[in-house]
Design a protein around this motif. Structure first.
Motif, PDB file in Angstrom:
ATOM      1  N   ASN A 133      39.920  29.746  44.925  1.00 30.61           N
ATOM      2  CA  ASN A 133      40.690  30.473  45.942  1.00 30.61           C
ATOM      3  C   ASN A 133      40.198  31.922  46.058  1.00 30.61           C
ATOM      4  OD1 ASN A 133      42.273  28.306  46.716  1.00 30.61           O
ATOM      5  ND2 ASN A 133      43.961  28.847  45.334  1.00 30.61           N
ATOM      6  N   HIS A 134      40.183  32.403  47.271  1.00 25.84           N
ATOM      7  CA  HIS A 134      39.583  33.707  47.571  1.00 25.84           C
ATOM      8  C   HIS A 134      40.168  34.832  46.717  1.00 25.84           C
ATOM      9  CE1 HIS A 134      37.526  36.426  50.611  1.00 25.84           C
ATOM     10  NE2 HIS A 134      38.255  37.265  49.893  1.00 25.84           N
ATOM     11  N   SER A 135      41.465  35.075  46.865  1.00 24.30           N
ATOM     12  CA  SER A 135      42.038  36.236  46.171  1.00 24.30           C
ATOM     13  C   SER A 135      42.261  35.989  44.684  1.00 24.30           C
ATOM     14  CB  SER A 135      43.354  36.669  46.836  1.00 24.30           C
ATOM     15  OG  SER A 135      44.363  35.697  46.655  1.00 24.30           O
ATOM     16  N   ASP A 136      42.418  34.729  44.265  1.00 28.08           N
ATOM     17  CA  ASP A 136      42.554  34.442  42.832  1.00 28.08           C
ATOM     18  C   ASP A 136      41.290  34.825  42.074  1.00 28.08           C
ATOM     19  OD1 ASP A 136      45.165  33.493  42.757  1.00 28.08           O
ATOM     20  OD2 ASP A 136      44.574  31.458  43.278  1.00 28.08           O
ATOM     21  N   SER A 137      40.154  34.795  42.755  1.00 29.43           N
ATOM     22  CA  SER A 137      38.900  35.171  42.102  1.00 29.43           C
ATOM     23  C   SER A 137      38.735  36.689  42.002  1.00 29.43           C
ATOM     24  CB  SER A 137      37.706  34.576  42.860  1.00 29.43           C
ATOM     25  OG  SER A 137      37.566  35.165  44.143  1.00 29.43           O
ATOM     26  N   GLU A 138      39.604  37.445  42.649  1.00 30.83           N
ATOM     27  CA  GLU A 138      39.508  38.909  42.674  1.00 30.83           C
ATOM     28  C   GLU A 138      40.658  39.599  41.942  1.00 30.83           C
ATOM     29  OE1 GLU A 138      37.662  39.147  47.213  1.00 30.83           O
ATOM     30  OE2 GLU A 138      39.833  39.086  46.900  1.00 30.83           O
ATOM     31  N   ARG A 139      41.832  38.992  41.991  1.00 28.88           N
ATOM     32  CA  ARG A 139      43.063  39.674  41.580  1.00 28.88           C
ATOM     33  C   ARG A 139      43.068  40.126  40.127  1.00 28.88           C
ATOM     34  NH1 ARG A 139      45.825  36.327  43.627  1.00 28.88           N
ATOM     35  NH2 ARG A 139      46.333  37.414  45.572  1.00 28.88           N
ATOM     36  N   GLY A 140      42.422  39.370  39.249  1.00 25.21           N
ATOM     37  CA  GLY A 140      42.451  39.703  37.830  1.00 25.21           C
ATOM     38  C   GLY A 140      41.913  41.081  37.501  1.00 25.21           C
ATOM     39  N   PHE A 141      41.016  41.586  38.331  1.00 23.39           N
ATOM     40  CA  PHE A 141      40.437  42.909  38.075  1.00 23.39           C
ATOM     41  C   PHE A 141      41.490  44.007  38.112  1.00 23.39           C
ATOM     42  CE2 PHE A 141      38.769  46.850  40.014  1.00 23.39           C
ATOM     43  CZ  PHE A 141      37.986  47.290  38.959  1.00 23.39           C
ATOM     44  N   LEU A 142      42.539  43.817  38.906  1.00 26.21           N
ATOM     45  CA  LEU A 142      43.548  44.865  39.063  1.00 26.21           C
ATOM     46  C   LEU A 142      44.254  45.173  37.746  1.00 26.21           C
ATOM     47  CD1 LEU A 142      45.156  43.850  42.486  1.00 26.21           C
ATOM     48  CD2 LEU A 142      43.426  45.608  42.044  1.00 26.21           C
ATOM     49  N   THR A 143      44.363  44.181  36.866  1.00 25.46           N
ATOM     50  CA  THR A 143      45.023  44.398  35.581  1.00 25.46           C
ATOM     51  C   THR A 143      44.278  45.452  34.765  1.00 25.46           C
ATOM     52  OG1 THR A 143      45.838  42.123  35.556  1.00 25.46           O
ATOM     53  CG2 THR A 143      45.813  43.300  33.455  1.00 25.46           C
ATOM     54  N   SER A 144      42.965  45.314  34.666  1.00 26.00           N
ATOM     55  CA  SER A 144      42.183  46.304  33.917  1.00 26.00           C
ATOM     56  C   SER A 144      42.095  47.625  34.668  1.00 26.00           C
ATOM     57  CB  SER A 144      40.779  45.765  33.626  1.00 26.00           C
ATOM     58  OG  SER A 144      40.070  45.515  34.829  1.00 26.00           O
ATOM     59  N   PHE A 145      42.064  47.553  36.009  1.00 26.45           N
ATOM     60  CA  PHE A 145      41.959  48.801  36.772  1.00 26.45           C
ATOM     61  C   PHE A 145      43.234  49.630  36.663  1.00 26.45           C
ATOM     62  CE2 PHE A 145      42.325  51.337  40.689  1.00 26.45           C
ATOM     63  CZ  PHE A 145      41.201  52.130  40.522  1.00 26.45           C
ATOM     64  N   ALA A 146      44.373  48.985  36.463  1.00 26.31           N
ATOM     65  CA  ALA A 146      45.622  49.737  36.297  1.00 26.31           C
ATOM     66  C   ALA A 146      45.514  50.681  35.108  1.00 26.31           C
ATOM     67  CB  ALA A 146      46.793  48.768  36.119  1.00 26.31           C
ATOM     68  N   ASP A 147      44.954  50.203  34.007  1.00 24.71           N
ATOM     69  CA  ASP A 147      44.752  51.067  32.840  1.00 24.71           C
ATOM     70  C   ASP A 147      43.700  52.139  33.119  1.00 24.71           C
ATOM     71  OD1 ASP A 147      46.621  49.743  31.294  1.00 24.71           O
ATOM     72  OD2 ASP A 147      45.164  48.318  30.502  1.00 24.71           O
ATOM     73  N   THR A 148      42.635  51.739  33.823  1.00 20.84           N
ATOM     74  CA  THR A 148      41.573  52.697  34.158  1.00 20.84           C
ATOM     75  C   THR A 148      42.118  53.835  35.010  1.00 20.84           C
ATOM     76  OG1 THR A 148      39.866  50.977  34.090  1.00 20.84           O
ATOM     77  CG2 THR A 148      39.352  52.985  35.314  1.00 20.84           C
TER      78      THR A 148
END
Length: 328
Positions: free
Chosen positions: A289-304
């Protein structure tokens, strides 16, 4: 009084997006205490029978759950709202992480909505897609800046009315003085961006040791926390076939992966005939799925982002953001 400030002692008890009854208040908590450290939550008094759906979770918490309780009047709330960082400062940090100049020429990135009357940025909400559900969540969280990976404004808007959902989103941002930023493809080319390593919009990875395609499927599902993926096996291969090279591209990978030689293509979505072409050339394909392949990055970016802003802004992940497609 409209607001109550609570310092939470027992972080493990808190559940995301649940409601609790305390001191005759119905209080909505939006996130767990970060890494076990106590945190201050601002919660608005509300009427659960009219504002929140009955399907939400309600619990009663004893007074001992909190170490401090203080009621905030209008003056205190005014002081709270004056805290935060200037929008220009936040933008400078976002640009330092990934300059909008790195985006594809066809893309629409950067600051998309800027309120005429500026206000300090104290609360940031991260989302892969800005939907009306996410917009409502942003308002409930008193969000000052929404960072949406996909740009909500892509096709030019000829009006801002209530007729279409895209128009309503932008009108709501303006009405509530919420800024809107989209990085999209500028995040795809930085070292610590959406793809996992290296530079460029796609990655070609060589595994340290071969694994079966079935193990690859299990690892992908676990990594991005989804129960199902779609798998196209290469011609004359089975699920026990070993792979050593993986070409990946978050989102839609057809244009990036086409012509790349690898044992496995991993992406969000592809055209039917391109999948057929790949398997006939000996390449397995996993689609998640399109956004499922992208969404996980936001978790690490929140800390960044929290670190980039010196922990002076509350950065949250949207709980309403999800891929519209589900396997049923």
């Amino acid at each position: 009084m409209n607001f109550v400030s609570l310092k939470v002692l027992h972080s493990k008890t808190l559940l995301k997006n649940c409601f609790f009854s305390f001191l005759n208040f119905d209080i909505k908590f939006y996130r767990q205490v970060h890494k076990g450290r106590p945190n201050i939550f601002l919660a608005k008094r509300c009427c659960k029978s009219t504002l929140f759906p009955r399907s939400r979770c309600y619990q009663h918490l004893p007074n001992s759950f909190f170490s401090t309780v203080s009621y905030l009047g209008a003056a205190e709330m005014a002081n709270k709202s004056s805290e935060g960082l200037a929008l220009k400062h936040v933008l400078s940090k976002l640009h330092a992480f990934a300059s909008p100049a790195l985006a594809e020429s066809w893309d629409n990135v950067g600051l998309l909505v800027e309120p005429v009357t500026p206000r300090p940025i104290s609360n940031i909400l991260l989302t892969n897609d800005l939907t009306e559900a996410v917009m409502q969540e942003a308002l409930e969280l008193s969000t000052d800046l929404i960072i949406s990976y996909h740009p909500p404004i892509f096709v030019p808007l000829k009006s801002l009315t209530t007729k279409t959902w895209k128009e309503r989103l932008i009108a709501t941002c303006l009405e509530n003085r919420v800024a809107l930023y989209s990085p999209h493809t500028s995040w795809d080319v930085v070292k610590d961006g959406i793809p996992v390593a290296g530079h460029g919009t796609g990655r070609l990875c060589v595994l340290k040791k071969p694994i079966s395609i079935l193990e690859a499927v299990d690892r992908v599902k676990k990594h991005i926390s989804i129960p199902y993926v779609r798998l196209a096996l290469a011609s004359n291969k089975d699920q026990d076939s070993l792979i050593t090279t993986v070409a990946l591209c978050p989102g839609s990978g057809t244009s990036v992966l086409k012509g790349v030689k690898a044992d496995l293509w991993l992406t969000g979505e592809m055209f039917h005939h391109d999948v057929l072409d790949a398997v006939h050339k000996g390449t397995h394909v996993i689609l998640c799925n399109h956004s499922d392949s992208e969404r996980g990055f936001l978790t690490s970016f929140a800390d960044t982002l929290t670190k980039l802003l010196d922990d002076k802004v509350c950065v949250r992940l949207s709980l309403s953001d999800c891929d519209p497609l589900k396997t049923v």
